[in-house]
Write a protein that holds these residues in place. Structure first.
Motif, PDB file in Angstrom:
ATOM      1  N   VAL A   1       0.794  -1.217  -0.075  1.00 39.30           N
ATOM      2  CA  VAL A   1      -0.056   0.088  -0.124  1.00 39.30           C
ATOM      3  C   VAL A   1       0.844   1.179   0.023  1.00 39.30           C
ATOM      4  CG1 VAL A   1      -1.915  -1.206   1.112  1.00 39.30           C
ATOM      5  CG2 VAL A   1      -0.074   0.009   2.397  1.00 39.30           C
ATOM      6  N   PRO A   2       0.343   2.276  -0.555  1.00 39.08           N
ATOM      7  CA  PRO A   2       1.008   3.597  -0.084  1.00 39.08           C
ATOM      8  C   PRO A   2       1.390   3.907   1.338  1.00 39.08           C
ATOM      9  CG  PRO A   2      -1.023   3.951  -1.528  1.00 39.08           C
ATOM     10  CD  PRO A   2      -1.144   2.732  -0.972  1.00 39.08           C
ATOM     11  N   SER A   3       2.720   4.625   1.597  1.00 40.76           N
ATOM     12  CA  SER A   3       3.133   4.698   2.747  1.00 40.76           C
ATOM     13  C   SER A   3       2.164   5.175   3.684  1.00 40.76           C
ATOM     14  CB  SER A   3       4.336   5.430   2.697  1.00 40.76           C
ATOM     15  OG  SER A   3       5.104   5.509   4.000  1.00 40.76           O
ATOM     16  N   ALA A   4       1.365   6.271   3.163  1.00 43.45           N
ATOM     17  CA  ALA A   4       0.440   6.964   4.055  1.00 43.45           C
ATOM     18  C   ALA A   4      -0.704   5.829   4.860  1.00 43.45           C
ATOM     19  CB  ALA A   4      -0.174   8.000   3.551  1.00 43.45           C
ATOM     20  N   GLU A   5      -0.799   4.839   3.715  1.00 49.45           N
ATOM     21  CA  GLU A   5      -1.955   3.962   4.231  1.00 49.45           C
ATOM     22  C   GLU A   5      -1.450   2.556   5.062  1.00 49.45           C
ATOM     23  OE1 GLU A   5      -4.079   2.865   0.720  1.00 49.45           O
ATOM     24  OE2 GLU A   5      -4.028   5.027   0.145  1.00 49.45           O
ATOM     25  N   LEU A   6      -0.040   2.526   5.226  1.00 54.11           N
ATOM     26  CA  LEU A   6       0.373   1.342   5.828  1.00 54.11           C
ATOM     27  C   LEU A   6      -0.172   0.945   7.212  1.00 54.11           C
ATOM     28  CD1 LEU A   6       2.565  -0.940   5.735  1.00 54.11           C
ATOM     29  CD2 LEU A   6       4.192   0.671   6.649  1.00 54.11           C
ATOM     30  N   ASP A   7      -0.175   1.966   8.271  1.00 56.74           N
ATOM     31  CA  ASP A   7      -0.597   1.783   9.388  1.00 56.74           C
ATOM     32  C   ASP A   7      -1.996   1.219   9.451  1.00 56.74           C
ATOM     33  OD1 ASP A   7       1.849   2.325  10.501  1.00 56.74           O
ATOM     34  OD2 ASP A   7       1.122   4.560  10.870  1.00 56.74           O
TER      35      ASP A   7
END
Length: 257
Positions: free
Chosen positions: A177-183
């Motif tokens: 996933v995009p980094s901003a969506e990882l968590d």
């Protein structure tokens, strides 16, 4: 700075590693991580553990500077034992472990994610063992759980890295996933797992570990013996002294030392 544990959702424990600038862990850091993972898994209210990291990348391995500045082999022995403890804690965690990987995952990072039950990665994540560039050996045991045998050997001998997309193609990364969506993506998977019966999840984890074709503890311990030989022979120090001058990939030498 250090290792912390939180509860982002019911039944989910989040263990976060934060050792700036690149999460290259000192000896005590590996033991702290092992203790945190073990405690999270033993909590009867926990049904899934997420392992994540703050900062620029997931893990850059051992703090090489600590090894270099400590006289004798005390730091080397400590790092090897600490890594073994942390890797074992992830593998033996009583409930499923999800690794949330952002940025670089190198050296000891491979030992952690290779022993996890599932991996969610950001699209900028890279995985590799630059051990031969750093005067070390080890964690081929865990890289072999992420990629096929011949690719593992090629990555190991060249110190090259593989992308999250490549590992996803091999089936070892669950989602990219995009980094901003990882968590959120890692938590989503953990919550789905945590909806299962806690007792049954613990039985499932023990059963799956019991049918593993390779004993990861014994295999990694065997590798460590060659790390000690490299250090006792002097070749490890010689290679470490030139690390960073031969085109090695990021993180930079000054970051990991």
């Amino acid at each position: 700075m250090g290792v912390s544990t939180s509860t982002p959702d019911k039944g989910v424990a989040l263990v976060t590693v934060d050792f700036p600038p690149v999460n290259a862990l000192p000896v005590q850091g590996w033991y702290d991580l092992a203790d945190a993972v073990t405690a999270a898994g033993r909590d009867p209210g926990t049904r899934c553990v997420v392992l994540a990291a703050a900062g620029r990348g997931f893990n850059a391995g051992v703090d090489i500077k600590e090894v270099q500045r400590t006289p004798g082999h005390e730091a080397l022995i400590g790092a090897n034992r600490g890594c073994a403890a942390a890797f074992a804690a992830v593998y033996e965690c009583e409930v499923p472990m999800v690794a949330a990987v952002r940025g670089f995952c190198l050296g000891g990072g491979i030992g952690l994610v290779g022993n996890a039950d599932a991996i969610v990665a950001s699209d900028d994540a890279t995985f590799g063992l630059p051990e031969l560039d750093r005067g070390a050996l080890g964690a081929a045991t865990h890289l072999a759980r992420l990629v096929p045998q011949h690719l593992m050997r090629t990555l190991y001998y060249t110190s090259r890295t593989a992308t999250a997309a490549e590992l996803h193609a091999h089936g070892s990364v669950w989602k990219v996933v995009p980094s901003a969506e990882l968590d959120d993506a890692a938590l989503e998977l953990a919550v789905e797992i945590a909806r299962k019966d806690g007792y049954l999840l613990r039985l499932a984890k023990a059963a799956i570990n019991g049918i593993d074709p390779v004993d990861v503890h014994r295999s990694y311990r065997f590798e460590q013996g060659f790390t000690f030989e490299a250090n006792l022979s002097g070749v490890a120090d010689r290679v470490r002294d030139t690390f960073g001058t031969n085109g090695s990939t990021s993180p930079r030498q000054e970051d990991t030392q």
